[in-house]
Scaffold this motif. Structure first.
Motif, short mmCIF file in Angstrom:
data_model
loop_
_atom_site.label_atom_id
_atom_site.label_comp_id
_atom_site.label_asym_id
_atom_site.label_seq_id
_atom_site.Cartn_x
_atom_site.Cartn_y
_atom_site.Cartn_z
N ILE A 66 -106.13 -82.46 39.93
CA ILE A 66 -104.72 -82.49 39.53
C ILE A 66 -104.19 -83.93 39.57
N HIS A 67 -104.62 -84.67 40.56
CA HIS A 67 -104.18 -86.07 40.66
C HIS A 67 -104.65 -86.87 39.44
N LYS A 72 -103.38 -89.23 33.86
CA LYS A 72 -103.59 -89.21 32.40
C LYS A 72 -102.30 -88.82 31.68
N LEU A 73 -101.54 -87.90 32.27
CA LEU A 73 -100.28 -87.49 31.64
C LEU A 73 -99.27 -88.63 31.61
N LEU A 90 -98.58 -76.60 38.97
CA LEU A 90 -99.96 -76.51 39.45
C LEU A 90 -100.13 -77.23 40.80
N GLN A 91 -99.44 -78.37 40.96
CA GLN A 91 -99.52 -79.07 42.24
C GLN A 91 -98.97 -78.22 43.37
N HIS A 92 -97.92 -77.51 43.10
CA HIS A 92 -97.36 -76.60 44.11
C HIS A 92 -98.37 -75.50 44.44
N ALA A 93 -99.02 -74.96 43.41
CA ALA A 93 -100.02 -73.91 43.65
C ALA A 93 -101.18 -74.45 44.48
#
Length: 164
Positions: A66-67, A72-73, A90-93
């Motif tokens: 995710i990092h 990239k985003l 997604l980071q929260h998940a």
């Protein structure tokens, strides 16, 4: 007569030795079973720890991915704002998964601690039962002594009542 006593003594010695052999055999069977139980508990503990380690590694790997994706985003154009919101979700998940993994590892440790405490409490309960049995015997003995003393008091009162 001495031959009969010698025969009886030999029979008693044989009987006692047979009892010792039976006790030793029972102790060996119990020791083997205890070793099997310990091995099974160790295997179960190792499997639980392996699962917890795999879950932690998975959560760590997910967090790393995710990092990278977030970096990239940041390089993409302004039209990717919707993807940024998705990444935050997604980071929260991932954080929640890491928290659950840590809770599972803590729960596994607590279970092991409870099992150890249960064994200690069972041993204490066994010892307490022996103490209670001893105390109950002591109470019965004291009750018998009180009964005898009460009888002696009745006899003494009867004697005192007969004296002028």
């Amino acid at each position: 007569m001495q031959a009969a006593l010698a025969l009886a003594g030999a029979f008693a010695a044989g009987w006692t030795a047979q009892g010792w052999r039976a006790d030793a055999a029972a102790a060996r069977v119990q020791a083997v079973q205890s070793e099997k139980d310990v091995a099974q508990a160790q295997q179960s503990q190792a499997a639980t720890e392996n699962k917890a380690g795999a879950l932690l590694q998975h959560a760590h790997d997910q967090q790393d991915n995710i990092h990278d994706y977030t970096h990239k985003l940041a390089q993409l154009e302004a039209g990717r704002a919707a993807d940024t919101a998705r990444i935050a979700s997604l980071q929260h998940a991932v954080s929640a998964a890491a928290t659950r993994s840590a809770q599972l590892a803590g729960d596994a440790a607590a279970c092991r601690d409870l099992a150890d405490q249960h064994q200690r409490l069972a041993a204490l309960a066994g010892e307490g039962g022996a103490v209670v049995a001893g105390l109950a015997s002591l109470v019965r003995q004291r009750d018998a002594e009180l009964g005898l003393l009460a009888g002696q008091i009745r006899v003494d009162r009867g004697l005192i009542g007969q004296l002028p």
